[in-house]
Design an enzyme around this catalytic site. Sequence first.
Site, mmCIF file in Angstrom:
data_model
loop_
_atom_site.group_PDB
_atom_site.id
_atom_site.type_symbol
_atom_site.label_atom_id
_atom_site.label_comp_id
_atom_site.label_asym_id
_atom_site.label_seq_id
_atom_site.Cartn_x
_atom_site.Cartn_y
_atom_site.Cartn_z
ATOM 1 N N HIS A 248 -27.827 -90.218 -64.604
ATOM 2 C CA HIS A 248 -29.118 -90.240 -64.547
ATOM 3 C C HIS A 248 -29.152 -91.270 -63.574
ATOM 4 O O HIS A 248 -29.710 -91.623 -63.045
ATOM 5 C CB HIS A 248 -30.470 -90.472 -65.763
ATOM 6 C CG HIS A 248 -31.315 -90.078 -64.711
ATOM 7 N ND1 HIS A 248 -32.176 -89.811 -64.001
ATOM 8 C CD2 HIS A 248 -32.678 -90.453 -66.193
ATOM 9 C CE1 HIS A 248 -33.195 -90.310 -64.392
ATOM 10 N NE2 HIS A 248 -33.017 -90.341 -65.472
ATOM 11 N N ASP B 158 -28.800 -67.549 -62.767
ATOM 12 C CA ASP B 158 -28.200 -66.305 -63.323
ATOM 13 C C ASP B 158 -26.238 -66.393 -62.939
ATOM 14 O O ASP B 158 -25.969 -66.470 -61.659
ATOM 15 C CB ASP B 158 -28.675 -65.356 -62.507
ATOM 16 C CG ASP B 158 -27.706 -64.170 -62.958
ATOM 17 O OD1 ASP B 158 -26.702 -63.475 -63.307
ATOM 18 O OD2 ASP B 158 -28.262 -63.181 -62.254
#
Length: 491
Positions: A156, A386
Amino acid sequence: MNVEVEIISKEIIKPFSPTPKHLRRHQFSFLDQINPPIYTSLVLFYEFNGKIPPTITEISKHLKKSLSEVLTLFYPLAGRLRVENHFVDCNDKGIPYLEGQVKPNCQLCDFLNDPVPDDLQKFVPFEAHDHNEFSLGVQLNMFECGGFAIGLSVSHKLADGLSMLMLTKTWAAISRGEYDNLEAKIEHPEFVSATLFPPKEMTRYYSHAGITKNKVTKRFVFDSSAIEDLREKYTSLENNEKRPSRVETLSAFIWRRFVEATKGDPDQNIDDKNKLHMVIQTVNLRPRIDPPLQQNSFGNICHFFMISSSGDNDYDDEDEESCHGMVRRVREEISKIDKDYVKRLQQGDEHFKFMNRLALTSIRSGGKVVTSYFSSLCRFPLYDMDFGWGRPAWVGIQPLPLNNLIVFVDTKETGGIEAYVTLADQHVMAKFESDPFLQRRVHTGRFDTAVSSLAHQPARFNQVAKFHSQDRSSVIKKPIQIKPSKLRSRL
């Protein structure tokens, strides 16, 4: 369900092409500096219903090649973090890549019936609070049934949620073999955050504040009909107000349920009438900068707004679900985050003013403050990931080590939202999840996930096989050696 994952392999994946010398130092932006040293993680689950599932070796070989290529584009992630010095040494030393085998006692179909958020830790390489020098780690997890899960952990200190998703989407696009018309299909990251938000001298700033191991996280699913019903309920027809968004609606609804759950909490020893509730919500700054930034701008390009409330002032006691006041105040605060606000933030003053307001609010209330944090990944392309085997059956978000945190993500089904609620107190969580108004809104059935399989998309598996058999000199060199260097020459 007892989820166990045995790590069977560890290695380091390095970028396909070396990082140019003039890009060896990636400076933190001011917004990177103020973010806590934790990992945000994403886990993508893929089902398989075909006759012969791919082996872990086949899947891993495919993923590692494309991962090496995407690291050339996202070159800071392959370096080593120097958190105390506020930069990344882009030395191309690579990232950890782990392979794990899920023990047979946990089948993918059973896990997806009722995923437990805290179990997601077992599918990613790093614990959220255990920050180290790596910017990124990946873990491939194989189920006995042939299904698998890809877990990513991103620092982060370098990336917000949108940046993490952009990385994953780009990796998936390269993995599918989308090299034709590359410029149109694969967005190159733009590393402009340190230029827009220059780093500051922050010797007294403690970014570790609020990080904890003591927490409990529950996942609550709201389908589109429940959300639409609440949206209608929260729309003020008298003032001809615009209907609240899905996130505005659920933020107000869950906030009120949280306020009710914290009433009469003996552990806090606070009179409910003197208790001050504060709501801190994250906002994506990219569209609010003048001129607006592209979505492929990489970094922590987000900030917060704050609302304080005694609770009862923001809703009507006659209606246990009403929360018009909170929706209205959220909109008011968001409207203040405009291009002028961003300019003040770029100068560094606005964030410290925000922190001072936070401290003063706490002091004036005598320390009787209960703070909740809201963040949203809704409308981000979670289910577009995908890698060549179809869309994920489910995407999970590993809980962050921050208490009273609510994170929203879209369900795979259109219009629904999953809310990850992290609380410190088991007693408060028990009251929260047993709240009758929450229970009647939460979806209790299992969403259908069995839609992404090789059996349904044999052409994609052939595409993956073709990808491996192609001469890589004709496929890889163009996007990896030429395109990234053009990108880098502009920085």
